[in-house]
Design a protein around this motif. Structure first.
Motif, PDB file in Angstrom:
ATOM      1  N   PHE A 120       0.832  -1.210   0.000  1.00 16.40           N
ATOM      2  CA  PHE A 120       0.000   0.000   0.000  1.00 16.40           C
ATOM      3  C   PHE A 120       0.865   1.258   0.000  1.00 16.40           C
ATOM      4  N   LEU A 121       1.861   1.305   0.871  1.00 15.61           N
ATOM      5  CA  LEU A 121       2.721   2.487   0.946  1.00 15.61           C
ATOM      6  C   LEU A 121       3.550   2.655  -0.328  1.00 15.61           C
ATOM      7  N   ALA A 122       4.015   1.551  -0.881  1.00 13.96           N
ATOM      8  CA  ALA A 122       4.784   1.626  -2.127  1.00 13.96           C
ATOM      9  C   ALA A 122       3.936   2.192  -3.257  1.00 13.96           C
ATOM     10  N   GLU A 123       2.697   1.717  -3.368  1.00 15.12           N
ATOM     11  CA  GLU A 123       1.806   2.237  -4.405  1.00 15.12           C
ATOM     12  C   GLU A 123       1.453   3.689  -4.149  1.00 15.12           C
ATOM     13  N   LEU A 124       1.232   4.037  -2.899  1.00 14.23           N
ATOM     14  CA  LEU A 124       0.892   5.417  -2.553  1.00 14.23           C
ATOM     15  C   LEU A 124       1.984   6.373  -2.983  1.00 14.23           C
ATOM     16  N   VAL A 125       3.229   6.035  -2.646  1.00 12.95           N
ATOM     17  CA  VAL A 125       4.356   6.881  -3.015  1.00 12.95           C
ATOM     18  C   VAL A 125       4.526   6.925  -4.534  1.00 12.95           C
ATOM     19  N   ALA A 126       4.413   5.773  -5.181  1.00 15.43           N
ATOM     20  CA  ALA A 126       4.587   5.711  -6.635  1.00 15.43           C
ATOM     21  C   ALA A 126       3.535   6.528  -7.366  1.00 15.43           C
ATOM     22  N   PHE A 127       2.284   6.436  -6.927  1.00 13.98           N
ATOM     23  CA  PHE A 127       1.212   7.166  -7.594  1.00 13.98           C
ATOM     24  C   PHE A 127       1.338   8.678  -7.386  1.00 13.98           C
ATOM     25  N   ARG A 128       1.699   9.090  -6.165  1.00 13.95           N
ATOM     26  CA  ARG A 128       1.853  10.523  -5.915  1.00 13.95           C
ATOM     27  C   ARG A 128       3.035  11.088  -6.699  1.00 13.95           C
ATOM     28  N   TRP A 129       4.124  10.343  -6.730  1.00 15.35           N
ATOM     29  CA  TRP A 129       5.282  10.785  -7.488  1.00 15.35           C
ATOM     30  C   TRP A 129       4.973  10.831  -8.975  1.00 15.35           C
ATOM     31  N   GLY A 130       4.314   9.775  -9.486  1.00 17.77           N
ATOM     32  CA  GLY A 130       3.985   9.731 -10.904  1.00 17.77           C
ATOM     33  C   GLY A 130       3.012  10.816 -11.307  1.00 17.77           C
ATOM     34  N   THR A 131       2.007  11.063 -10.463  1.00 18.05           N
ATOM     35  CA  THR A 131       1.026  12.105 -10.764  1.00 18.05           C
ATOM     36  C   THR A 131       1.697  13.475 -10.807  1.00 18.05           C
ATOM     37  N   ALA A 132       2.600  13.736  -9.873  1.00 20.43           N
ATOM     38  CA  ALA A 132       3.306  15.012  -9.844  1.00 20.43           C
ATOM     39  C   ALA A 132       4.157  15.196 -11.093  1.00 20.43           C
ATOM     40  N   LYS A 133       4.825  14.133 -11.526  1.00 17.27           N
ATOM     41  CA  LYS A 133       5.654  14.210 -12.729  1.00 17.27           C
ATOM     42  C   LYS A 133       4.810  14.510 -13.963  1.00 17.27           C
ATOM     43  N   ILE A 197       4.487   2.446 -16.932  1.00 18.40           N
ATOM     44  CA  ILE A 197       5.288   2.054 -15.780  1.00 18.40           C
ATOM     45  C   ILE A 197       4.406   1.697 -14.592  1.00 18.40           C
ATOM     46  N   SER A 198       3.360   2.497 -14.336  1.00 18.50           N
ATOM     47  CA  SER A 198       2.497   2.208 -13.189  1.00 18.50           C
ATOM     48  C   SER A 198       1.762   0.890 -13.371  1.00 18.50           C
ATOM     49  N   GLN A 199       1.364   0.585 -14.607  1.00 21.45           N
ATOM     50  CA  GLN A 199       0.708  -0.700 -14.865  1.00 21.45           C
ATOM     51  C   GLN A 199       1.680  -1.857 -14.681  1.00 21.45           C
ATOM     52  N   ILE A 200       2.881  -1.686 -15.195  1.00 20.09           N
ATOM     53  CA  ILE A 200       3.882  -2.748 -15.085  1.00 20.09           C
ATOM     54  C   ILE A 200       4.223  -3.018 -13.623  1.00 20.09           C
ATOM     55  N   ILE A 201       4.342  -1.947 -12.836  1.00 21.04           N
ATOM     56  CA  ILE A 201       4.646  -2.116 -11.409  1.00 21.04           C
ATOM     57  C   ILE A 201       3.522  -2.868 -10.716  1.00 21.04           C
ATOM     58  N   GLY A 202       2.265  -2.505 -11.023  1.00 20.37           N
ATOM     59  CA  GLY A 202       1.124  -3.176 -10.392  1.00 20.37           C
ATOM     60  C   GLY A 202       1.087  -4.664 -10.679  1.00 20.37           C
ATOM     61  N   VAL A 203       1.292  -5.033 -11.942  1.00 26.44           N
ATOM     62  CA  VAL A 203       1.277  -6.446 -12.306  1.00 26.44           C
ATOM     63  C   VAL A 203       2.518  -7.158 -11.772  1.00 26.44           C
ATOM     64  N   ALA A 204       3.650  -6.447 -11.746  1.00 26.54           N
ATOM     65  CA  ALA A 204       4.887  -7.053 -11.231  1.00 26.54           C
ATOM     66  C   ALA A 204       4.744  -7.415  -9.758  1.00 26.54           C
ATOM     67  N   ILE A 205       4.046  -6.576  -9.002  1.00 25.76           N
ATOM     68  CA  ILE A 205       3.814  -6.870  -7.586  1.00 25.76           C
ATOM     69  C   ILE A 205       3.023  -8.164  -7.442  1.00 25.76           C
TER      70      ILE A 205
END
Length: 357
Positions: A120-133, A197-205
């Motif tokens: 959960f925390l990994a996805e939270l950080v990844a999504f906030r970082w990705g959205t900001a970018k 990247i976000s999709q790949i990370i989700g499926v990779a998890i």
């Protein structure tokens, strides 16, 4: 008076009960054959959804078959988390062969909980970082796909149409920036924007949790004395689980540069259990799944993997794909009921297999 010899014998028996020494060595030819049989079944289950979606205009597989594979596989993943991972982890880390300190705390449940919040925390950080970018380059990005995309929404919001309009405009302006998705996924003629990247990370998890489990299954099958029963069960187990993984891989919206990611993901799943079997056969004279070390390693890995699959099943599958999916909210009662029943069927079949493996 008790002589020293019987005491020595008792100590050896206790050690054997805790799995010292090697595993079973019977039916060696069939155990070798199981490497290729399970490879075929695992590959078939994982590759079928991926190839069917990619080559849908050639294979002409009915949409109902895709839906069945998707929802059946979702149920399989959830049952795997609880019945095939968390339950064995409780047994392995609660084994009387372990140090008594392991019995002083429910470590399997704690590790599962740690895994859930870690993801959960990994996805939270990844999504906030990705959205900001994405915001910096002028793209409105909704990491959870509010709208009718492959990742379902948390609920209807006023900004959903803006997100969809932006996604369509961005897709048109970049021409082929994102790969096209089969028509059965283009519900309401709109798709939410999601980065590859976000999709790949989700499926990779998800695949990471399943791969760990598959390797441990292979090691156990290679040396288990009840080989015949376990072999049959694992054939179904790996095929059904492959459908679950394959259905997640098949519906990823990826740019041409990432086009082969789903295929590689399916192939990776397909080889994990055969690799585990081959490794188990190679160390069959020394490896025993009931040994103290094997129990600790398997228990920790199963507990962590169960947390990954529980999070994925509850959040990505149940919440995203059913409760908050705009397409499912607008679907007929019959389609919704069919999807839920199919998922429960997959969950039930996989849970039943837990009686034997």
């Amino acid at each position: 008076m008790v002589s020293p010899a019987p005491i020595s014998l008792v100590l050896r028996d206790d050690a054997d009960d805790c799995g010292s020494g090697g595993g079973a060595d019977t039916l060696f030819g069939l155990r070798i054959g199981s490497v290729f049989i399970i490879l075929l079944c695992s590959m078939t289950g994982a590759l079928f959804p991926v190839l069917s979606v990619r080559y849908s205009k050639y294979m002409r597989v009915p949409e109902e078959v895709f839906d069945f594979a998707k929802w059946f596989g979702s149920g399989v993943i959830i049952a795997t988390a609880f019945i095939h991972l968390l339950s064995p982890a409780l047994d392995e880390l609660g084994s009387p062969c372990l140090d008594p300190a392991w019995a002083e705390y429910p470590y399997a449940l704690a590790l599962c909980l740690l895994s859930i919040f870690g993801i959960f925390l990994a996805e939270l950080v990844a999504f906030r970082w990705g959205t900001a970018k994405l915001a910096k380059i002028g793209i409105v990005h909704d990491p959870h796909g509010h709208g009718a995309g492959a990742h379902a929404a948390h609920g209807p919001e006023n900004g959903a149409n803006d997100i969809e309009t932006t996604a369509v405009a961005e897709e048109k302006s970049s021409h082929s920036r994102f790969a096209s998705v089969p028509s059965l996924r283009q519900q309401d003629d709109t798709m939410a924007l999601d980065t590859p990247i976000s999709q790949i990370i989700g499926v990779a998890i998800l695949e990471f949790g399943v791969v760990l489990h598959s390797v441990l299954i292979g090691l156990t099958l290679a040396v288990d004395p009840d080989f015949k029963i376990l072999f049959v069960v694992i054939i179904f187990h790996q095929t059904f689980e492959g459908l679950g993984i394959g259905s997640r891989l098949a519906y990823m919206k990826l740019a041409p540069a990432y086009r082969n990611v789903p295929v590689w993901g399916a192939l990776l799943y397909g080889i994990t259990t055969p690799v585990g079997i081959a490794a188990g056969l190679g160390v069959r004279s020394t490896y025993n799944p009931d040994s103290t070390t094997a129990s600790i390693v398997s228990g920790v890995m199963d507990a962590l993997s169960s947390g990954i699959l529980i999070y994925t099943g509850m959040v990505e599958l149940l919440a995203h794909e059913i409760l908050f999916n705009k397409a499912m909210q607008n679907a007929s009662n019959w389609k919704l009921a069919r999807s839920v029943v199919t998922m429960l069927f997959g969950c039930g079949i996989m849970a039943l297999l837990g009686k034997w493996a």
